[in-house]
Design an enzyme around this catalytic site. Structure first.
Site, PDB file in Angstrom:
ATOM      1  N   ASP A 164       0.857  -1.196   0.000  1.00 33.63           N
ATOM      2  CA  ASP A 164       0.000   0.000   0.000  1.00 33.63           C
ATOM      3  C   ASP A 164       0.888   1.239   0.000  1.00 33.63           C
ATOM      4  O   ASP A 164       2.099   1.139  -0.208  1.00 33.63           O
ATOM      5  CB  ASP A 164      -0.951  -0.046   1.205  1.00 33.63           C
ATOM      6  CG  ASP A 164      -2.412  -0.065   0.734  1.00 33.63           C
ATOM      7  OD1 ASP A 164      -2.675   0.376  -0.393  1.00 33.63           O
ATOM      8  OD2 ASP A 164      -3.273  -0.509   1.504  1.00 33.63           O
ATOM      9  N   THR A 223      -6.617   2.453 -13.493  1.00 35.20           N
ATOM     10  CA  THR A 223      -6.960   3.330 -14.612  1.00 35.20           C
ATOM     11  C   THR A 223      -6.325   4.709 -14.391  1.00 35.20           C
ATOM     12  O   THR A 223      -5.816   5.001 -13.315  1.00 35.20           O
ATOM     13  CB  THR A 223      -8.492   3.455 -14.731  1.00 35.20           C
ATOM     14  OG1 THR A 223      -9.021   3.834 -13.458  1.00 35.20           O
ATOM     15  CG2 THR A 223      -9.113   2.147 -15.172  1.00 35.20           C
ATOM     16  N   HIS A 279     -19.990   6.000 -11.298  1.00 28.90           N
ATOM     17  CA  HIS A 279     -19.164   5.294 -10.310  1.00 28.90           C
ATOM     18  C   HIS A 279     -19.337   5.930  -8.937  1.00 28.90           C
ATOM     19  O   HIS A 279     -19.795   7.074  -8.831  1.00 28.90           O
ATOM     20  CB  HIS A 279     -17.679   5.334 -10.697  1.00 28.90           C
ATOM     21  CG  HIS A 279     -17.338   4.393 -11.812  1.00 28.90           C
ATOM     22  ND1 HIS A 279     -17.461   4.741 -13.126  1.00 28.90           N
ATOM     23  CD2 HIS A 279     -16.872   3.107 -11.798  1.00 28.90           C
ATOM     24  CE1 HIS A 279     -17.102   3.710 -13.892  1.00 28.90           C
ATOM     25  NE2 HIS A 279     -16.738   2.708 -13.113  1.00 28.90           N
ATOM     26  N   LYS A 309     -13.920   7.456  -6.528  1.00 24.12           N
ATOM     27  CA  LYS A 309     -13.117   7.236  -7.746  1.00 24.12           C
ATOM     28  C   LYS A 309     -12.278   8.484  -8.046  1.00 24.12           C
ATOM     29  O   LYS A 309     -12.784   9.605  -8.052  1.00 24.12           O
ATOM     30  CB  LYS A 309     -14.043   6.894  -8.920  1.00 24.12           C
ATOM     31  CG  LYS A 309     -13.282   6.534 -10.190  1.00 24.12           C
ATOM     32  CD  LYS A 309     -14.118   5.723 -11.153  1.00 24.12           C
ATOM     33  CE  LYS A 309     -13.369   5.416 -12.442  1.00 24.12           C
ATOM     34  NZ  LYS A 309     -12.152   4.621 -12.210  1.00 24.12           N
ATOM     35  N   GLY A 353     -11.775   4.369 -17.092  1.00 21.66           N
ATOM     36  CA  GLY A 353     -10.991   3.662 -18.114  1.00 21.66           C
ATOM     37  C   GLY A 353     -11.905   2.890 -19.057  1.00 21.66           C
ATOM     38  O   GLY A 353     -11.668   2.817 -20.272  1.00 21.66           O
TER      39      GLY A 353
END
Ligand SMILES: NC(=O)C1=CN([C@@H]2O[C@H](COP(=O)(O)OP(=O)(O)OC[C@H]3O[C@@H](n4cnc5c(N)ncnc54)[C@H](OP(=O)(O)O)[C@@H]3O)[C@@H](O)[C@H]2O)C=CC1
Ligand SMILES: O=C(O)C1=N[C@H](C(=O)O)C[C@H](O)C1
Length: 234
Positions: A31, A73, A131, A135, A141
């Site tokens: 991460d 993306t 979405h 996001k 994408g």
């Protein structure tokens, strides 16, 4: 297989569960603050991170001979560099804007419809993607892949833009609504009627399963591939 997860957010965690169910081991979870990790202990890496770090993650895998699947993306300005590095290192790499089986079928349907509409100048195409509010990138994408599918197959379009009404340009509307996993709609509109095709993801399972299947498929191969290669469609 020993899998490294590059990005352990919504997708990384969903992929972990599916990979374990399919008999794989998660040997690394990377991460934001994880810097000095040994990627070479993985047979394959799956990157679902954030746009600003995806290319660095992919390069690190290719430089260390670890096959890499990326679903992140919003980093595609560096895609050609990833492709060159993969060739130079004789590595293995798959990027897909969407790993779900349903969306990959939808991509093919979109291309076929675009071809059918190419001689019908009275129809204008628009795209909408919805979405969740977390996001980072817009348009999605998947919406970009859909727009590229129209441009390649329909003489009336040569570009796409967020919210555009320019000639020969596909307008994409991006909406953000809490908890929506991903909805994509392509609409052709004339004065007398509308034709729409739509894909609605009910959750993230389809994306995650597709990424694990792609990782299983990639190990032992060299080259740059797409989901069409994995699924044998298109
Ligand atoms: N191709 C496909 O089928 C799909 C693609 N996606 C794409 O995948 C990406 C991830 O989505 P999602 O899981 O929902 O997003 P999340 O924000 O939930 O997860 C991204 C994770 O990446 C972490 N991260 C930040 N910096 C690094 C780093 N340097 N190395 C590794 N990880 C890092 C973030 O940590 P922190 O939060 O601490 O910053 C976070 O945990 C997005 O680009 C999304 O568009 C999503 C679904 C399907
Ligand atoms: O960020 C997401 O969540 C998703 N991202 C991908 C995209 O940008 O197309 C795929 C899916 O729609 C979910």
């Amino acid at each position: 297989m020993n899998i490294a997860l590059l990005g352990y957010g919504r997708m990384g965690q969903t992929i972990e569960k599916i990979a374990i169910k399919r008999g794989h081991n998660i040997v690394l979870k990377v991460d934001k603050d994880d810097k000095d990790y040994d990627i070479t202990k993985a047979d394959v890496a799956i990157d679902f991170s954030i746009p600003s770090v995806a290319f660095g993650n992919i390069s690190n895998c290719l430089n260390n001979n670890v096959p890499v699947v990326s679903g992140t993306t919003g980093w595609l300005e560096d895609y050609d560099k990833a492709l060159s590095l993969c060739k130079e290192k004789n590595g293995a790499f798959i990027y897909a804007s969407n790993f779900s089986l349903g969306v990959n079928i939808f991509f093919e349907l979109n291309k076929t419809l675009a071809k059918m509409m190419s001689n019908l100048g009275q129809y204008n195409v628009t795209m909408e993607e919805i979405h969740h509010t977390k996001k980072l990138d817009a348009p999605s994408g998947t919406a970009i892949t859909l727009a590229e599918g129209v441009i390649e197959n329909n003489v009336n379009y040569d570009d796409w833009k967020l919210g555009s009404d320019e000639d020969k340009t596909i307008p994409i509307v991006a909406k953000r609504i809490e908890d929506v996993p991903g909805t994509h709609t392509v609409t052709y509109e004339s004065e007398v009627d509308s034709i729409s095709i739509e894909h609605i993801a009910h959750n993230r399972q389809g994306f995650a399963l597709g990424a694990v299947v792609a990782a299983e498929w990639l190990v032992g191969r060299t080259g740059v591939f797409s989901m069409n290669d994995v699924l044998n469609i298109g």
